[in-house]
Scaffold this motif. Structure first.
Motif, PDB file in Angstrom:
ATOM      1  N   THR A   1       0.735  -1.060  -0.046  1.00  0.00           N
ATOM      2  CA  THR A   1       0.006  -0.051   0.241  1.00  0.00           C
ATOM      3  C   THR A   1       0.674   0.955  -0.005  1.00  0.00           C
ATOM      4  OG1 THR A   1      -0.105   0.035   2.364  1.00  0.00           O
ATOM      5  CG2 THR A   1      -1.997  -1.209   1.343  1.00  0.00           C
TER       6      THR A   1
ATOM      7  N   TYR B   1       0.096   8.381  -0.371  1.00  0.00           N
ATOM      8  CA  TYR B   1      -1.243   8.269  -0.870  1.00  0.00           C
ATOM      9  C   TYR B   1      -2.056   8.335   0.459  1.00  0.00           C
ATOM     10  CZ  TYR B   1      -1.337   7.576  -6.212  1.00  0.00           C
ATOM     11  OH  TYR B   1      -0.967   7.651  -7.124  1.00  0.00           O
ATOM     12  N   GLY B   2      -2.022   7.548   1.131  1.00  0.00           N
ATOM     13  CA  GLY B   2      -2.670   7.362   2.486  1.00  0.00           C
ATOM     14  C   GLY B   2      -2.577   8.636   3.295  1.00  0.00           C
TER      15      GLY B   2
ATOM     16  N   ASN C   1      -4.508  11.657   1.751  1.00  0.00           N
ATOM     17  CA  ASN C   1      -5.839  11.386   1.944  1.00  0.00           C
ATOM     18  C   ASN C   1      -6.282  11.721   3.215  1.00  0.00           C
ATOM     19  OD1 ASN C   1      -7.158  10.988  -0.414  1.00  0.00           O
ATOM     20  ND2 ASN C   1      -7.142   8.691  -0.230  1.00  0.00           N
TER      21      ASN C   1
ATOM     22  N   LYS D   1      -8.463   8.046  -3.992  1.00  0.00           N
ATOM     23  CA  LYS D   1      -8.717   6.541  -3.661  1.00  0.00           C
ATOM     24  C   LYS D   1      -8.505   5.830  -5.075  1.00  0.00           C
ATOM     25  CE  LYS D   1      -8.986   5.122  -0.357  1.00  0.00           C
ATOM     26  NZ  LYS D   1      -7.833   4.230   0.162  1.00  0.00           N
ATOM     27  N   THR D   2      -9.328   6.396  -5.994  1.00  0.00           N
ATOM     28  CA  THR D   2      -9.297   5.832  -7.424  1.00  0.00           C
ATOM     29  C   THR D   2      -7.953   5.495  -7.773  1.00  0.00           C
ATOM     30  OG1 THR D   2     -11.487   6.818  -7.626  1.00  0.00           O
ATOM     31  CG2 THR D   2     -10.598   5.794  -9.492  1.00  0.00           C
TER      32      THR D   2
ATOM     33  N   GLU E   1      -5.264   5.191  -6.322  1.00  0.00           N
ATOM     34  CA  GLU E   1      -4.805   4.213  -5.522  1.00  0.00           C
ATOM     35  C   GLU E   1      -5.117   2.655  -5.968  1.00  0.00           C
ATOM     36  OE1 GLU E   1      -5.241   5.000  -1.580  1.00  0.00           O
ATOM     37  OE2 GLU E   1      -4.013   3.286  -0.998  1.00  0.00           O
ATOM     38  N   TRP E   2      -6.502   2.660  -6.298  1.00  0.00           N
ATOM     39  CA  TRP E   2      -7.107   1.406  -6.635  1.00  0.00           C
ATOM     40  C   TRP E   2      -6.886   0.727  -7.937  1.00  0.00           C
ATOM     41  CZ3 TRP E   2     -12.641  -0.104  -4.585  1.00  0.00           C
ATOM     42  CH2 TRP E   2     -12.607   0.129  -3.176  1.00  0.00           C
TER      43      TRP E   2
ATOM     44  N   TYR F   1      -9.796  -4.004   0.616  1.00  0.00           N
ATOM     45  CA  TYR F   1     -11.199  -3.186  -0.384  1.00  0.00           C
ATOM     46  C   TYR F   1     -12.303  -3.237   0.159  1.00  0.00           C
ATOM     47  CZ  TYR F   1      -7.986  -3.935  -4.635  1.00  0.00           C
ATOM     48  OH  TYR F   1      -7.135  -3.786  -5.496  1.00  0.00           O
TER      49      TYR F   1
ATOM     50  N   THR G   1     -12.154  -0.112   2.789  1.00  0.00           N
ATOM     51  CA  THR G   1     -11.674   1.302   2.220  1.00  0.00           C
ATOM     52  C   THR G   1     -12.991   1.513   1.400  1.00  0.00           C
ATOM     53  OG1 THR G   1     -10.320   0.215   0.397  1.00  0.00           O
ATOM     54  CG2 THR G   1      -9.357   1.303   2.489  1.00  0.00           C
TER      55      THR G   1
ATOM     56  N   ALA H   1     -15.252   4.661   1.384  1.00  0.00           N
ATOM     57  CA  ALA H   1     -15.484   5.414   0.334  1.00  0.00           C
ATOM     58  C   ALA H   1     -16.847   5.840   0.177  1.00  0.00           C
ATOM     59  CB  ALA H   1     -14.739   5.200  -1.000  1.00  0.00           C
TER      60      ALA H   1
ATOM     61  N   TRP I   1     -11.441   6.886   9.176  1.00  0.00           N
ATOM     62  CA  TRP I   1     -10.037   6.980   8.327  1.00  0.00           C
ATOM     63  C   TRP I   1      -8.865   7.076   9.056  1.00  0.00           C
ATOM     64  CZ3 TRP I   1      -8.757   5.355   3.661  1.00  0.00           C
ATOM     65  CH2 TRP I   1      -7.288   5.573   3.312  1.00  0.00           C
TER      66      TRP I   1
END
Lengths: 201, 156
Positions: free
Chosen positions: A56, A60-61, A64, A108-109, A111-112, A143, A146, A150, A190
């Protein structure tokens, strides 16, 4: 530090605010159950989960987390401005909150998508499943939790937009605080998800 | 004597009556950002200076969770105004936590296989030396867990 502090009796808590807190109590059961389930799995396969956690992205985390904390600040300032009947400042703060919620979802997108396209999905199969072994369940939890978070961010954004439309004439301003309480709860979730998935490695 | 406005009768008027205070939101926000930066500091140090300058031990991870608890407490008390709410309101929230604890106490025997200690989970991990092995109790296989091979498979 605090101006005109007065606490109220339980019977004087507005119905709407009480309802929001009851909603939060229900959400605690959902998120709490999922998080404890994740922790149990994590302690069972500790070394594997710790290793997979390194896949991960902390930047990014962390970004966010800053975005959500900032959005929390702006929604509480919207409540502060609503109290002072500063409607324009209130509207602007609420817009910023919604925009920051959108930024959170975009990150988030971002990242995914690379993970999903490289084969890290819920229910991994094939070569990756063999390599990860039982640790593949880490991604199921990742998934699910998170993703559920989301969804709550999206719901919070919709609620804030509805309240913004509602209060545009300066009426029902108490609803700004109620929307804010829900948004802060989403932020708190979060605050715990970030170290659980990103920092425990 | 001024008539007290009950919030449920006139919620808008009660809201404007300033029946709870406002903490210094800016200071709280900056504190939250500072604590967040402290939380990611070990990871940043490891990235800048190379891995395992600060190995992720139990104490470090527990410290990170403690900092998360502090952040959550700051948001709860100040942004959600819990410090101004009557204690009974928190009781309504604790019904959620109580329900969760009840659920887990009912499921705990199944999770820990309390009633059948002879039953064995299919998978188990074993650490031998510095290496982690995945043991499949059904087939008897022992597979080496290699993060590097996973990264190669993902194209990292």
């Amino acid at each position: 530090m605090i101006s005109d502090t007065k606490t109220v009796a339980f019977s004087e808590v507005p119905k709407g605010r009480l309802l929001i807190w009851l909603l939060i109590a229900g959400e605690i059961v959902i998120f709490g159950g999922a998080i404890v389930s994740y922790l149990l799995a994590r302690f069972r396969f500790l070394e594997i989960y710790n290793s997979l956690s390194s896949l991960t992205s902390v930047p990014y985390g962390a970004f966010n987390t800053v975005v959500l904390l900032t959005s929390s600040y702006f929604i509480v300032m919207a409540h502060h401005y609503a109290h002072q009947k500063k409607l324009e400042a209130m509207q602007l703060s609420m817009w910023i909150t919604v925009i920051l919620g959108g930024v959170f979802l975009i990150v988030k997108t971002a990242e995914w998508v690379p993970k999903l396209s490289s084969g890290i999905t819920m229910g991994i199969d094939g070569e990756l499943a063999v390599l990860m072994g039982p640790g593949a369940s880490f991604w199921d939890y990742y998934y699910f939790l998170t993703g559920m978070h989301a969804l709550h961010v999206i719901l919070g954004m919709v609620a804030i937009l509805l309240v913004m439309y509602n209060v545009r004439d300066g009426k029902h301003l108490h609803r700004v605080e109620m929307a804010g309480v829900y948004w802060h709860f989403v932020d708190i979730v979060w605050i715990f998800l970030f170290p659980l998935f990103y920092l425990s490695r | 004597m001024q008539k007290r406005v009950l919030a449920n009768d006139e919620p808008e008027k009660a809201y404007q009556d300033n029946y709870h205070g406002h903490p210094q939101y800016g200071i709280i926000y900056k504190s939250l950002i500072f604590i967040m930066l402290v939380t990611i500091l070990p990871d940043m140090i490891n990235r800048i200076f190379g891995e395992k300058i600060l190995p992720a031990g139990t104490i470090l991870i527990l410290s990170i969770f403690l900092l998360s608890l502090i952040k959550a407490n700051l948001v709860l008390k100040n942004f959600m105004h819990v410090r101004f709410e009557p204690a009974m309101l928190l009781v309504t929230v604790f019904t959620g936590i109580f329900s969760l604890l009840l659920l887990f106490s009912l499921l705990w025997p199944d999770v820990t296989r309390l009633y059948d200690p002879n039953s064995q989970a299919t998978y188990e991990t074993q650490v031998i030396g510095q290496k982690t092995y995945i043991v499949n109790h059904k087939t008897g296989e022992m597979t080496l867990f290699e993060l590097q091979r996973i990264k190669e498979q993902l194209g990292h």
